[in-house]
Design a protein around this motif. Sequence first.
Motif, PDB file in Angstrom:
ATOM      1  N   GLY A   1      87.977   8.791  95.233  1.00 23.41           N
ATOM      2  CA  GLY A   1      87.501  10.072  94.738  1.00 23.41           C
ATOM      3  C   GLY A   1      86.821   9.947  93.396  1.00 23.41           C
ATOM      4  O   GLY A   1      85.796  10.585  93.139  1.00 23.41           O
ATOM      5  N   ALA A   2      87.372   9.080  92.524  1.00 24.74           N
ATOM      6  CA  ALA A   2      86.768   8.869  91.217  1.00 24.74           C
ATOM      7  C   ALA A   2      85.398   8.220  91.350  1.00 24.74           C
ATOM      8  O   ALA A   2      84.448   8.599  90.656  1.00 24.74           O
ATOM      9  CB  ALA A   2      87.682   8.004  90.353  1.00 24.74           C
ATOM     10  N   VAL A   3      85.285   7.251  92.263  1.00 27.74           N
ATOM     11  CA  VAL A   3      83.999   6.578  92.489  1.00 27.74           C
ATOM     12  C   VAL A   3      82.953   7.567  93.000  1.00 27.74           C
ATOM     13  O   VAL A   3      81.800   7.582  92.540  1.00 27.74           O
ATOM     14  CB  VAL A   3      84.163   5.406  93.477  1.00 27.74           C
ATOM     15  N   LEU A   4      83.353   8.414  93.957  1.00 28.35           N
ATOM     16  CA  LEU A   4      82.428   9.415  94.492  1.00 28.35           C
ATOM     17  C   LEU A   4      81.989  10.396  93.408  1.00 28.35           C
ATOM     18  O   LEU A   4      80.821  10.798  93.348  1.00 28.35           O
ATOM     19  CB  LEU A   4      83.088  10.169  95.647  1.00 28.35           C
TER      20      LEU A   4
ATOM     21  N   ALA B   1      80.489  11.726  84.320  1.00 31.41           N
ATOM     22  CA  ALA B   1      80.544  10.454  85.052  1.00 31.41           C
ATOM     23  C   ALA B   1      81.348   9.410  84.288  1.00 31.41           C
ATOM     24  O   ALA B   1      81.971   8.524  84.887  1.00 31.41           O
ATOM     25  CB  ALA B   1      79.127   9.951  85.308  1.00 31.41           C
ATOM     26  N   GLY B   2      81.338   9.509  82.961  1.00 27.01           N
ATOM     27  CA  GLY B   2      82.069   8.531  82.166  1.00 27.01           C
ATOM     28  C   GLY B   2      83.555   8.778  82.075  1.00 27.01           C
ATOM     29  O   GLY B   2      84.326   7.859  81.772  1.00 27.01           O
ATOM     30  N   GLU B   3      83.982  10.003  82.373  1.00 27.31           N
ATOM     31  CA  GLU B   3      85.398  10.328  82.219  1.00 27.31           C
ATOM     32  C   GLU B   3      86.321   9.503  83.124  1.00 27.31           C
ATOM     33  O   GLU B   3      87.342   8.998  82.651  1.00 27.31           O
ATOM     34  CB  GLU B   3      85.606  11.824  82.436  1.00 27.31           C
ATOM     35  N   PRO B   4      85.997   9.321  84.434  1.00 27.75           N
ATOM     36  CA  PRO B   4      86.878   8.479  85.261  1.00 27.75           C
ATOM     37  C   PRO B   4      86.926   7.029  84.806  1.00 27.75           C
ATOM     38  O   PRO B   4      87.850   6.294  85.165  1.00 27.75           O
ATOM     39  CB  PRO B   4      86.248   8.595  86.658  1.00 27.75           C
ATOM     40  N   LEU B   5      85.923   6.624  84.018  1.00 30.93           N
ATOM     41  CA  LEU B   5      85.872   5.238  83.534  1.00 30.93           C
ATOM     42  C   LEU B   5      86.518   5.093  82.159  1.00 30.93           C
ATOM     43  O   LEU B   5      86.501   4.008  81.571  1.00 30.93           O
ATOM     44  CB  LEU B   5      84.409   4.769  83.465  1.00 30.93           C
TER      45      LEU B   5
ATOM     46  N   ASN C   1      77.813  12.575  89.968  1.00 28.16           N
ATOM     47  CA  ASN C   1      77.342  13.031  88.661  1.00 28.16           C
ATOM     48  C   ASN C   1      76.127  12.237  88.186  1.00 28.16           C
ATOM     49  O   ASN C   1      75.192  12.809  87.619  1.00 28.16           O
ATOM     50  CB  ASN C   1      78.469  12.931  87.630  1.00 28.16           C
ATOM     51  N   VAL C   2      76.120  10.918  88.433  1.00 33.94           N
ATOM     52  CA  VAL C   2      74.984  10.097  88.011  1.00 33.94           C
ATOM     53  C   VAL C   2      73.731  10.463  88.810  1.00 33.94           C
ATOM     54  O   VAL C   2      72.645  10.633  88.255  1.00 33.94           O
ATOM     55  CB  VAL C   2      75.311   8.598  88.165  1.00 33.94           C
ATOM     56  N   SER C   3      73.883  10.598  90.122  1.00 33.86           N
ATOM     57  CA  SER C   3      72.709  10.899  90.956  1.00 33.86           C
ATOM     58  C   SER C   3      72.146  12.284  90.639  1.00 33.86           C
ATOM     59  O   SER C   3      70.922  12.459  90.545  1.00 33.86           O
ATOM     60  CB  SER C   3      73.075  10.789  92.442  1.00 33.86           C
TER      61      SER C   3
END
Length: 299
Positions: free
Chosen positions: A17-20, A285-289, A25-27
């Motif tokens: 889910g985090a990857v998706l 997009a950066g939050e899950p990372l 968000n990036v796309s």
Amino acid sequence: RPHSATTPGLASRGKMGAVLSVCGNVSTALVLLSSDALCSLVQTASHCLVDLVDFICGSGKNTVRKKIAWHEQRYSNAPIYANDKPSKGASLGDLDVEKTMAQSKFPIAPEKLIQRAKEVLASEFGTGAGFDGTCLADDFQFVAPIVGPLSKREFMQAFGSFKLRDAVPDLADNSWFQVDPLEPNRVWFFSRATGTHTGPLMAIAATGKRIEMPPQAQSMLFNEKGECYTLTVGYCMDKRIGNTEGVGGVFGIVKAVGKALPFPEAKRLYTPSQRYEAFERVAKAGEPLGFGPGAQRRS
């Protein structure tokens, strides 16, 4: 055991889910930035063409990108703080209002200046029945968040044509007043205006709708003769309050009765640009990372 069997599956689904979320968000940020770039190119080209036409025809004076200069500050007081020796690193800057005001070189006392501001407001800024506009200085300017600066003639023609008291007979400004201790010829008045639209307003027939404006910061600047030379209105302080989505001034009244004018600035206080939304999505997009203020920190 059931617990040990299901935990890896849950963790795997959480990572997926985090990857998706990151990919989404990036796309979408790329889509928004591309659209913004295209719109910016079109806007730049249109501005160049408009500037060329203005250069040839002498048009465009005091329009959005070619505003006339507004008045510079005429009076000021140096701040005097309530605590003469604030602790190191203190940032409150609590003013001693009485001592700060005592420095004023402006000839009209604060109490009389507030009374004068109330008189100008009661006269509908000189446009009401029985008033001739002499409460406004010859070099008067009207400065709102979008509109202005308008000259005295432009303002009186425009505001006088609205006939707000006929359109909203029970209009109450619900204002309170204070002289600015750092600019002693300025009276700030804060309002939470309310009323009911029961008469014609700018060719809009009575709707019977309730008008509830957001809190607005407004001010009048006075010269030594007690004439208002600058009026600022419509600066929303909390867009959550009222039924105008943060739009102030006459734009807000028209919005409240359901007839918002046909441009974004008259529809809501804040319409985010595509570029802002794109950067917001990059941050998401950066939050899950583990990046950004909204990221979950591992203990």
